[in-house]
Motif scaffolding. Structure first.
Motif, PDB file in Angstrom:
ATOM      1  N   GLU A 299      -9.808   4.808   4.109  1.00  0.00           N
ATOM      2  CA  GLU A 299      -9.473   5.883   2.929  1.00  0.00           C
ATOM      3  C   GLU A 299     -10.898   6.867   2.893  1.00  0.00           C
ATOM      4  O   GLU A 299     -11.593   7.845   2.768  1.00  0.00           O
TER       5      GLU A 299
ATOM      6  N   LEU B 177       0.709  -1.411   0.025  1.00  0.00           N
ATOM      7  CA  LEU B 177      -0.491   0.113   0.032  1.00  0.00           C
ATOM      8  C   LEU B 177       0.560   1.610   0.239  1.00  0.00           C
ATOM      9  O   LEU B 177       0.236   2.310   0.119  1.00  0.00           O
TER      10      LEU B 177
ATOM     11  N   LEU C 239      -3.136  -1.615  -6.218  1.00  0.00           N
ATOM     12  CA  LEU C 239      -3.037  -2.315  -4.758  1.00  0.00           C
ATOM     13  C   LEU C 239      -4.450  -3.421  -4.276  1.00  0.00           C
ATOM     14  O   LEU C 239      -5.316  -3.213  -4.491  1.00  0.00           O
TER      15      LEU C 239
ATOM     16  N   CYS D 168      -7.846  -3.389  -5.103  1.00  0.00           N
ATOM     17  CA  CYS D 168      -8.750  -2.041  -5.341  1.00  0.00           C
ATOM     18  C   CYS D 168      -8.898  -1.213  -6.592  1.00  0.00           C
ATOM     19  O   CYS D 168      -7.269  -1.324  -6.653  1.00  0.00           O
TER      20      CYS D 168
ATOM     21  N   LEU E 104      -0.694   4.086  -2.162  1.00  0.00           N
ATOM     22  CA  LEU E 104      -1.426   4.808  -1.651  1.00  0.00           C
ATOM     23  C   LEU E 104      -0.995   5.720  -0.150  1.00  0.00           C
ATOM     24  O   LEU E 104      -1.784   6.780  -0.282  1.00  0.00           O
TER      25      LEU E 104
ATOM     26  N   THR F 126      -8.640   1.163   2.277  1.00  0.00           N
ATOM     27  CA  THR F 126      -9.424   1.490   1.068  1.00  0.00           C
ATOM     28  C   THR F 126     -10.396   1.462   2.101  1.00  0.00           C
ATOM     29  O   THR F 126     -11.038   2.517   1.858  1.00  0.00           O
TER      30      THR F 126
ATOM     31  N   CYS G 127      -9.601   1.724  -6.184  1.00  0.00           N
ATOM     32  CA  CYS G 127      -9.883   3.517  -5.439  1.00  0.00           C
ATOM     33  C   CYS G 127      -8.348   3.971  -6.334  1.00  0.00           C
ATOM     34  O   CYS G 127      -8.538   5.223  -7.312  1.00  0.00           O
ATOM     35  N   LEU G 128      -7.555   3.856  -7.033  1.00  0.00           N
ATOM     36  CA  LEU G 128      -6.161   4.156  -7.516  1.00  0.00           C
ATOM     37  C   LEU G 128      -6.101   3.401  -9.424  1.00  0.00           C
ATOM     38  O   LEU G 128      -5.356   3.578  -9.704  1.00  0.00           O
TER      39      LEU G 128
ATOM     40  N   PHE H 290      -6.980  10.498  -7.190  1.00  0.00           N
ATOM     41  CA  PHE H 290      -7.524   9.991  -7.463  1.00  0.00           C
ATOM     42  C   PHE H 290      -8.641   9.438  -8.475  1.00  0.00           C
ATOM     43  O   PHE H 290      -8.099   7.981  -9.702  1.00  0.00           O
TER      44      PHE H 290
ATOM     45  N   PHE I  12      -0.877   9.794  -0.275  1.00  0.00           N
ATOM     46  CA  PHE I  12      -2.151  10.288   0.509  1.00  0.00           C
ATOM     47  C   PHE I  12      -1.017  11.621   1.482  1.00  0.00           C
ATOM     48  O   PHE I  12      -1.853  12.754   2.112  1.00  0.00           O
TER      49      PHE I  12
END
Length: 243
Positions: A227, A91, A218, A209, A94, A224, A211-212, A130, A98
């Motif tokens: 966030e 991660l 990821l 995931c 990520l 996840t 998310c990205l 993102f 962040f």
């Protein structure tokens, strides 16, 4: 004869279908069964097929390797073992993103410090950054997103417009326009996604995931969930202050 292989690079059902199609076209392969979650492919072979032949049949984004038997002495050879990444290492992208978003939000407001403005900038930058990674592979993102988002499962089109929805929300926060609408939308949209993430984690499913996007592979983890929760808490906090 059935042989099982490990295939890396698959991120969605489209990848699964593509791999099955390519491997099934090889002479000597009578049946192919791909498991996306396990990243495995089971091949029924009528005649021997080399690993290099299997690799050549696949696009460059996929890497195929033999699944080692746990009793295979070569697996016990330290030189042949590839160290497994920890969750923190997996991660790392990520956490870095962040960190950048947090530092930028603080720097934008440090002269005349206002926690509300810093939170709005954080949320705006969160969405913009993102969404960028999702758009890098706009074709593959919807399938990956649909694996855990409840709304995307029911309405496939939602997965296609989601990155642009994030851009719109990001601009609303950064431009300080229709903030209440953007906050409510954040709670609803990320709330729905968080429900899907929670179910995936509780079912202990091993999926990627989104998310990205699919550019950075990821795994779906508690990070996840965290966030999304941070964004939802920020949105609720801002709403309570505005009313």
């Amino acid at each position: 004869m059935r042989q099982t292989y490990i295939i890396s690079g698959m991120t969605c059902n489209g990848c699964k279908d593509s791999v099955e199609k390519k491997l099934s076209a090889i002479k000597g392969v009578t049946n192919v069964l791909v498991d996306l979650e396990k990243a495995e492919a089971s091949l029924d072979l009528q005649s021997p097929v080399s690993l290099s032949q299997l690799q050549q049949s696949l696009p460059d984004k996929y890497v195929i390797s033999e699944k080692k038997n746990i009793f295979d002495t070569s697996v016990l050879d330290k030189k042949s073992i590839t160290p497994q990444k920890t969750k923190i290492q997996e991660l790392q992208p990520l956490f870095i993103i962040f960190g950048y978003i947090t530092i930028t939000s603080v720097l934008l407001n440090y002269r005349d410090w206002n926690i509300n403005d810093a939170m709005l900038d954080f949320m705006g930058l969160f969405y913009i950054v993102f969404s960028f990674f999702k758009i890098l592979d706009l074709k593959g993102f919807p399938d990956s997103f649909r694996m855990y988002d409840p709304l995307a499962k029911v309405i496939p089109l939602y997965g296609w417009i989601y990155p642009f929805l994030e851009i719109a929300l990001g601009l609303l926060f950064l431009m300080r326009f229709q903030i209440i609408t953007a906050l409510i939308a954040t709670i609803i949209i990320l709330g729905i996604t968080t429900i899907g993430v929670t179910k995936t984690l509780m079912d202990k499913k091993s999926i990627q995931c989104a998310c990205l996007g699919t550019a950075l592979k990821l795994p779906m983890t508690q990070a996840t969930f965290i966030e999304n929760t941070i964004m939802i808490i920020m949105a609720i906090t801002m709403l309570t202050q505005l009313f």
